[in-house]
Design a protein around this motif. Structure first.
Motif, PDB file in Angstrom:
ATOM      1  N   TYR A   1     -71.426  26.563 -11.293  1.00  0.00           N
ATOM      2  CA  TYR A   1     -71.019  27.176 -10.034  1.00  0.00           C
ATOM      3  C   TYR A   1     -70.948  28.696 -10.168  1.00  0.00           C
ATOM      4  O   TYR A   1     -71.475  29.430  -9.327  1.00  0.00           O
ATOM      5  CB  TYR A   1     -69.664  26.612  -9.599  1.00  0.00           C
ATOM      6  CG  TYR A   1     -69.097  27.271  -8.374  1.00  0.00           C
ATOM      7  CD1 TYR A   1     -69.648  27.034  -7.120  1.00  0.00           C
ATOM      8  CD2 TYR A   1     -68.022  28.153  -8.476  1.00  0.00           C
ATOM      9  CE1 TYR A   1     -69.143  27.652  -5.987  1.00  0.00           C
ATOM     10  CE2 TYR A   1     -67.508  28.767  -7.353  1.00  0.00           C
ATOM     11  CZ  TYR A   1     -68.063  28.517  -6.106  1.00  0.00           C
ATOM     12  OH  TYR A   1     -67.558  29.128  -4.998  1.00  0.00           O
ATOM     13  N   LEU A   2     -70.306  29.180 -11.222  1.00  0.00           N
ATOM     14  CA  LEU A   2     -70.206  30.623 -11.426  1.00  0.00           C
ATOM     15  C   LEU A   2     -71.558  31.257 -11.702  1.00  0.00           C
ATOM     16  O   LEU A   2     -71.809  32.398 -11.310  1.00  0.00           O
ATOM     17  CB  LEU A   2     -69.234  30.919 -12.570  1.00  0.00           C
ATOM     18  CG  LEU A   2     -67.770  30.570 -12.304  1.00  0.00           C
ATOM     19  CD1 LEU A   2     -66.934  30.788 -13.565  1.00  0.00           C
ATOM     20  CD2 LEU A   2     -67.221  31.354 -11.136  1.00  0.00           C
ATOM     21  N   SER A   3     -72.438  30.513 -12.343  1.00  0.00           N
ATOM     22  CA  SER A   3     -73.788  31.005 -12.604  1.00  0.00           C
ATOM     23  C   SER A   3     -74.551  31.245 -11.306  1.00  0.00           C
ATOM     24  O   SER A   3     -75.289  32.224 -11.177  1.00  0.00           O
ATOM     25  CB  SER A   3     -74.542  30.014 -13.484  1.00  0.00           C
ATOM     26  OG  SER A   3     -75.884  30.375 -13.620  1.00  0.00           O
ATOM     27  N   SER A   4     -74.371  30.347 -10.340  1.00  0.00           N
ATOM     28  CA  SER A   4     -75.065  30.518  -9.057  1.00  0.00           C
ATOM     29  C   SER A   4     -74.505  31.700  -8.271  1.00  0.00           C
ATOM     30  O   SER A   4     -75.208  32.316  -7.475  1.00  0.00           O
ATOM     31  CB  SER A   4     -74.955  29.241  -8.222  1.00  0.00           C
ATOM     32  OG  SER A   4     -73.611  29.008  -7.833  1.00  0.00           O
ATOM     33  N   ILE A   5     -73.244  32.049  -8.493  1.00  0.00           N
ATOM     34  CA  ILE A   5     -72.639  33.179  -7.786  1.00  0.00           C
ATOM     35  C   ILE A   5     -73.007  34.507  -8.445  1.00  0.00           C
ATOM     36  O   ILE A   5     -73.423  35.454  -7.774  1.00  0.00           O
ATOM     37  CB  ILE A   5     -71.099  33.032  -7.742  1.00  0.00           C
ATOM     38  CG1 ILE A   5     -70.724  31.854  -6.858  1.00  0.00           C
ATOM     39  CG2 ILE A   5     -70.431  34.312  -7.242  1.00  0.00           C
ATOM     40  CD1 ILE A   5     -69.250  31.541  -6.850  1.00  0.00           C
ATOM     41  N   TYR A   6     -72.853  34.574  -9.763  1.00  0.00           N
ATOM     42  CA  TYR A   6     -73.019  35.848 -10.465  1.00  0.00           C
ATOM     43  C   TYR A   6     -74.391  36.047 -11.097  1.00  0.00           C
ATOM     44  O   TYR A   6     -74.690  37.134 -11.574  1.00  0.00           O
ATOM     45  CB  TYR A   6     -71.941  36.001 -11.545  1.00  0.00           C
ATOM     46  CG  TYR A   6     -70.550  36.050 -10.970  1.00  0.00           C
ATOM     47  CD1 TYR A   6     -70.151  37.128 -10.198  1.00  0.00           C
ATOM     48  CD2 TYR A   6     -69.656  35.024 -11.190  1.00  0.00           C
ATOM     49  CE1 TYR A   6     -68.880  37.181  -9.652  1.00  0.00           C
ATOM     50  CE2 TYR A   6     -68.375  35.073 -10.651  1.00  0.00           C
ATOM     51  CZ  TYR A   6     -68.001  36.148  -9.883  1.00  0.00           C
ATOM     52  OH  TYR A   6     -66.742  36.201  -9.341  1.00  0.00           O
ATOM     53  N   GLY A   7     -75.201  35.021 -11.137  1.00  0.00           N
ATOM     54  CA  GLY A   7     -76.535  35.148 -11.696  1.00  0.00           C
ATOM     55  C   GLY A   7     -76.572  35.259 -13.205  1.00  0.00           C
ATOM     56  O   GLY A   7     -77.535  35.752 -13.777  1.00  0.00           O
ATOM     57  N   ILE A   8     -75.521  34.814 -13.865  1.00  0.00           N
ATOM     58  CA  ILE A   8     -75.448  34.840 -15.331  1.00  0.00           C
ATOM     59  C   ILE A   8     -75.818  33.447 -15.842  1.00  0.00           C
ATOM     60  O   ILE A   8     -75.611  32.447 -15.154  1.00  0.00           O
ATOM     61  CB  ILE A   8     -74.021  35.218 -15.795  1.00  0.00           C
ATOM     62  CG1 ILE A   8     -73.629  36.574 -15.225  1.00  0.00           C
ATOM     63  CG2 ILE A   8     -73.915  35.235 -17.305  1.00  0.00           C
ATOM     64  CD1 ILE A   8     -72.181  36.936 -15.460  1.00  0.00           C
ATOM     65  N   SER A   9     -76.353  33.379 -17.027  1.00  0.00           N
ATOM     66  CA  SER A   9     -76.742  32.101 -17.624  1.00  0.00           C
ATOM     67  C   SER A   9     -75.552  31.146 -17.689  1.00  0.00           C
ATOM     68  O   SER A   9     -74.456  31.522 -18.112  1.00  0.00           O
ATOM     69  CB  SER A   9     -77.283  32.333 -19.032  1.00  0.00           C
ATOM     70  OG  SER A   9     -77.403  31.116 -19.718  1.00  0.00           O
TER      71      SER A   9
END
Length: 120
Positions: A103-111
């Motif tokens: 979920y956080l990856s989809s928000i912040y674009g981090i792996s």
């Protein structure tokens, strides 16, 4: 102090003195954990979350039946199922952390792997 004389964490936390109350805490925790894992599955392996949630609930039910039944060997069942419930609970927590990292990856674009390693 020997391991047999030590109280479970739930017993210490809630001040409970018997096994039945500890298993009642396990039931509530297992229900919350299973609901969270089924609600927030990991995208690549939803079946893993369902299996882990089902395992936690099943083992908790077996432990509760062992406490309630006068014919079940309570101490043996409790001793033999503790590692299974600990393993299934750990898998559920890992699934939740990985789901959060997706979920956080989809928000912040981090792996998501990088986020997962930071969450652990």
């Amino acid at each position: 102090m020997s391991r047999q004389n030590q109280k479970d964490l739930a017993d210490k936390f809630f001040g409970k003195r018997d096994t039945e109350n500890s298993v009642d805490f396990e039931i509530a925790f297992a229900a919350l954990l299973a609901t969270a894992v089924i609600t927030y599955p990991i995208s690549n392996a939803e079946w893993l979350g369902k299996l882990a949630a089902f395992s936690v609930l099943t083992i908790t039910l077996v432990r509760r039946i062992a406490i309630a039944s006068p014919y079940a060997p309570e101490k043996i069942i409790m001793k033999r199922t503790i590692w299974v419930i600990e393993f299934a609970t750990t898998v559920c927590v890992i699934i939740l952390l990985y789901s959060l990292s997706e979920y956080l990856s989809s928000i912040y674009g981090i792996s998501e792997i990088l986020l997962f390693s930071e969450l652990c």
